[in-house]
Design an enzyme around this catalytic site. Structure first.
Site, PDB file in Angstrom:
ATOM      1  N   GLY A   1     -17.953  42.333  21.445  1.00  0.00           N
ATOM      2  CA  GLY A   1     -17.138  41.618  20.456  1.00  0.00           C
ATOM      3  C   GLY A   1     -17.745  41.434  19.073  1.00  0.00           C
ATOM      4  O   GLY A   1     -17.161  40.735  18.248  1.00  0.00           O
TER       5      GLY A   1
ATOM      6  N   TRP B   1     -18.065  43.491  16.395  1.00  0.00           N
ATOM      7  CA  TRP B   1     -17.200  43.962  15.296  1.00  0.00           C
ATOM      8  C   TRP B   1     -15.993  43.034  15.144  1.00  0.00           C
ATOM      9  O   TRP B   1     -15.566  42.737  14.033  1.00  0.00           O
ATOM     10  CB  TRP B   1     -16.700  45.394  15.562  1.00  0.00           C
ATOM     11  CG  TRP B   1     -17.667  46.471  15.205  1.00  0.00           C
ATOM     12  CD1 TRP B   1     -19.028  46.389  15.229  1.00  0.00           C
ATOM     13  CD2 TRP B   1     -17.348  47.799  14.757  1.00  0.00           C
ATOM     14  NE1 TRP B   1     -19.573  47.592  14.835  1.00  0.00           N
ATOM     15  CE2 TRP B   1     -18.574  48.465  14.546  1.00  0.00           C
ATOM     16  CE3 TRP B   1     -16.157  48.495  14.542  1.00  0.00           C
ATOM     17  CZ2 TRP B   1     -18.634  49.806  14.109  1.00  0.00           C
ATOM     18  CZ3 TRP B   1     -16.216  49.816  14.105  1.00  0.00           C
ATOM     19  CH2 TRP B   1     -17.443  50.448  13.892  1.00  0.00           C
TER      20      TRP B   1
ATOM     21  N   ASP C   1     -10.630  46.894  24.971  1.00  0.00           N
ATOM     22  CA  ASP C   1     -11.751  47.540  25.669  1.00  0.00           C
ATOM     23  C   ASP C   1     -11.429  47.667  27.157  1.00  0.00           C
ATOM     24  O   ASP C   1     -10.613  46.920  27.691  1.00  0.00           O
ATOM     25  CB  ASP C   1     -13.060  46.743  25.498  1.00  0.00           C
ATOM     26  CG  ASP C   1     -14.301  47.619  25.654  1.00  0.00           C
ATOM     27  OD1 ASP C   1     -14.986  47.873  24.640  1.00  0.00           O
ATOM     28  OD2 ASP C   1     -14.579  48.084  26.782  1.00  0.00           O
TER      29      ASP C   1
ATOM     30  N   ASP D   1      -7.743  50.873  29.100  1.00  0.00           N
ATOM     31  CA  ASP D   1      -8.328  52.162  28.755  1.00  0.00           C
ATOM     32  C   ASP D   1      -7.437  52.780  27.688  1.00  0.00           C
ATOM     33  O   ASP D   1      -6.234  52.964  27.919  1.00  0.00           O
ATOM     34  CB  ASP D   1      -8.350  53.029  30.031  1.00  0.00           C
ATOM     35  CG  ASP D   1      -8.956  54.399  29.786  1.00  0.00           C
ATOM     36  OD1 ASP D   1      -9.036  54.843  28.630  1.00  0.00           O
ATOM     37  OD2 ASP D   1      -9.341  55.029  30.790  1.00  0.00           O
TER      38      ASP D   1
ATOM     39  N   ASP E   1     -15.368  51.802  17.735  1.00  0.00           N
ATOM     40  CA  ASP E   1     -16.803  51.960  17.995  1.00  0.00           C
ATOM     41  C   ASP E   1     -16.964  52.452  19.441  1.00  0.00           C
ATOM     42  O   ASP E   1     -18.006  52.287  20.050  1.00  0.00           O
ATOM     43  CB  ASP E   1     -17.502  50.599  17.791  1.00  0.00           C
ATOM     44  CG  ASP E   1     -19.019  50.723  17.668  1.00  0.00           C
ATOM     45  OD1 ASP E   1     -19.499  51.807  17.286  1.00  0.00           O
ATOM     46  OD2 ASP E   1     -19.708  49.728  17.957  1.00  0.00           O
TER      47      ASP E   1
ATOM     48  N   LYS F   1     -16.502  55.843  15.236  1.00  0.00           N
ATOM     49  CA  LYS F   1     -17.797  56.433  15.586  1.00  0.00           C
ATOM     50  C   LYS F   1     -17.526  57.852  16.069  1.00  0.00           C
ATOM     51  O   LYS F   1     -16.693  58.064  16.943  1.00  0.00           O
ATOM     52  CB  LYS F   1     -18.435  55.605  16.702  1.00  0.00           C
ATOM     53  CG  LYS F   1     -19.672  56.240  17.279  1.00  0.00           C
ATOM     54  CD  LYS F   1     -20.711  55.230  17.644  1.00  0.00           C
ATOM     55  CE  LYS F   1     -20.399  54.448  18.913  1.00  0.00           C
ATOM     56  NZ  LYS F   1     -21.376  53.345  19.039  1.00  0.00           N
TER      57      LYS F   1
HETATM   58  N1  SAM Z   1     -18.269  47.403  18.582  1.00  0.00           N
HETATM   59  C1  SAM Z   1     -18.729  46.693  19.779  1.00  0.00           C
HETATM   60  C2  SAM Z   1     -19.414  45.435  19.338  1.00  0.00           C
HETATM   61  O1  SAM Z   1     -19.666  45.262  18.146  1.00  0.00           O
HETATM   62  O2  SAM Z   1     -19.690  44.572  20.178  1.00  0.00           O
HETATM   63  C3  SAM Z   1     -19.624  47.566  20.638  1.00  0.00           C
HETATM   64  C4  SAM Z   1     -18.867  48.698  21.288  1.00  0.00           C
HETATM   65  S1  SAM Z   1     -19.766  49.578  22.534  1.00  0.00           S
HETATM   66  C5  SAM Z   1     -20.885  50.525  21.576  1.00  0.00           C
HETATM   67  C6  SAM Z   1     -18.615  50.795  23.067  1.00  0.00           C
HETATM   68  C7  SAM Z   1     -17.457  50.264  23.886  1.00  0.00           C
HETATM   69  O3  SAM Z   1     -16.484  51.302  24.057  1.00  0.00           O
HETATM   70  C8  SAM Z   1     -17.835  49.804  25.295  1.00  0.00           C
HETATM   71  O4  SAM Z   1     -17.606  48.435  25.440  1.00  0.00           O
HETATM   72  C9  SAM Z   1     -16.900  50.616  26.211  1.00  0.00           C
HETATM   73  O5  SAM Z   1     -16.388  49.881  27.306  1.00  0.00           O
HETATM   74  C10 SAM Z   1     -15.778  50.988  25.254  1.00  0.00           C
HETATM   75  N2  SAM Z   1     -14.982  52.134  25.707  1.00  0.00           N
HETATM   76  C11 SAM Z   1     -15.428  53.368  26.077  1.00  0.00           C
HETATM   77  N3  SAM Z   1     -14.401  54.137  26.498  1.00  0.00           N
HETATM   78  C12 SAM Z   1     -13.266  53.384  26.359  1.00  0.00           C
HETATM   79  C13 SAM Z   1     -11.892  53.626  26.633  1.00  0.00           C
HETATM   80  N4  SAM Z   1     -11.478  54.798  27.138  1.00  0.00           N
HETATM   81  N5  SAM Z   1     -10.992  52.626  26.399  1.00  0.00           N
HETATM   82  C14 SAM Z   1     -11.429  51.428  25.901  1.00  0.00           C
HETATM   83  N6  SAM Z   1     -12.718  51.149  25.623  1.00  0.00           N
HETATM   84  C15 SAM Z   1     -13.629  52.105  25.858  1.00  0.00           C
END
Ligand code: SAM
Length: 237
Positions: free
Chosen positions: A86, A88, A109, A125, A150, A190
């Site tokens: 959380g 961002w 997420d 998802d 992200d 990203k």
């Molecule tokens: N921006 C976040 C923060 O500031 O706290 C950090 C994000 S973390 C690097 C990447 C996130 O992408 C993870 O929590 C992961 O569960 C999510 N993610 C990956 N594939 C996903 C998908 N298909 N649908 C939703 N979320 C996804």
């Protein structure tokens, strides 16, 4: 074993000398997880995130990118994809004024996100069939001024598989952005080095007036991650 020493890597911060935390496994070797933990323990961004109450060090990447490019403004509606835990969303909520009831931040997420002031959460998802409909229904007026992503999947170590996953996530984010963005809107995602090559950049340039790549200082130098910033959405097809 954990040892704290004033080694050559000691950081200077806030006028006081900081100790570098050194970790070793029982046999004196450093495993990947030991290296990760040591980096976390010595990372000034991790410490500062804790001090300011941010959920992640990633918060500083968004702060830096928005300070420079100014794409978050009061009253905006922001969709934050891959938002857990959380960080961002916290920054977006502060900057659009969602904490005071202005604008909106919708955080999405796969993983659950603990409640945050000014942030609405959808656990899903983004690649699921019903994702676009659920997101549209969650956004005020069904549209967003900015879509941030992200998103990242855990690396498998198999380069081709990891690359395909990265590209699939960026494409899913862009599909959603093209679906919900208002004309003039912003897309920040990203992409990892090489991820926004060729076809993706062509597609971005078709849909947005300006496309650039950004590598914030808070993004670790050794990490292949970079962000693509696309502004001036030309409107849904
Ligand atoms: N921006 C976040 C923060 O500031 O706290 C950090 C994000 S973390 C690097 C990447 C996130 O992408 C993870 O929590 C992961 O569960 C999510 N993610 C990956 N594939 C996903 C998908 N298909 N649908 C939703 N979320 C996804």
């Amino acid at each position: 074993m954990v040892s704290r020493g004033k080694g050559g890597g000691a950081e200077q911060g806030g006028g006081s000398r900081k100790l570098t935390v050194k970790l070793r496994t029982a046999k004196g070797r450093k495993t990947a997880s030991t290296r990760w933990l040591q980096r976390q323990l010595n990372d000034p961004y991790v410490e500062e995130a804790k001090r300011r109450g941010y959920r992640s060090r990633a918060a500083f990447k968004l702060i830096e990118m928005d300070d420079k490019h100014r794409f978050l403004r009061p009253g905006m509606i922001v969709l934050d994809l891959g938002a857990a835990p959380g960080g961002w969303s916290q920054i977006a909520a502060e900057r659009v004024g969602a904490v005071e009831g202005r604008g909106q931040v919708l955080a999405v997420d796969l993983a659950a996100i603990e409640p945050l002031p000014g942030v609405e959460v959808l656990t899903l998802d983004v690649s699921a069939e019903n994702a676009a409909a659920a997101i549209r229904a969650g956004l005020k007026g069904g549209h967003a001024d900015a879509v941030l992503s992200d998103m990242a999947s855990p690396a498998t170590g198999h380069r081709a598989t990891d690359h395909l996953r990265v590209v699939a996530l960026v494409e899913a984010a862009l599909d959603l952005a093209e679906d919900v963005l208002k004309p003039g809107g912003t897309f920040l995602a990203k992409v990892f080095q090489g991820g926004a090559g060729g076809e993706l950049v062509t597609r971005l340039k078709r849909s947005f007036a300006k496309v650039s790549h950004v590598k914030p200082k808070a993004s670790r130098k050794e990490s292949p991650e970079v962000y693509v910033l696309a502004t001036g959405f030309r409107g849904a097809k």
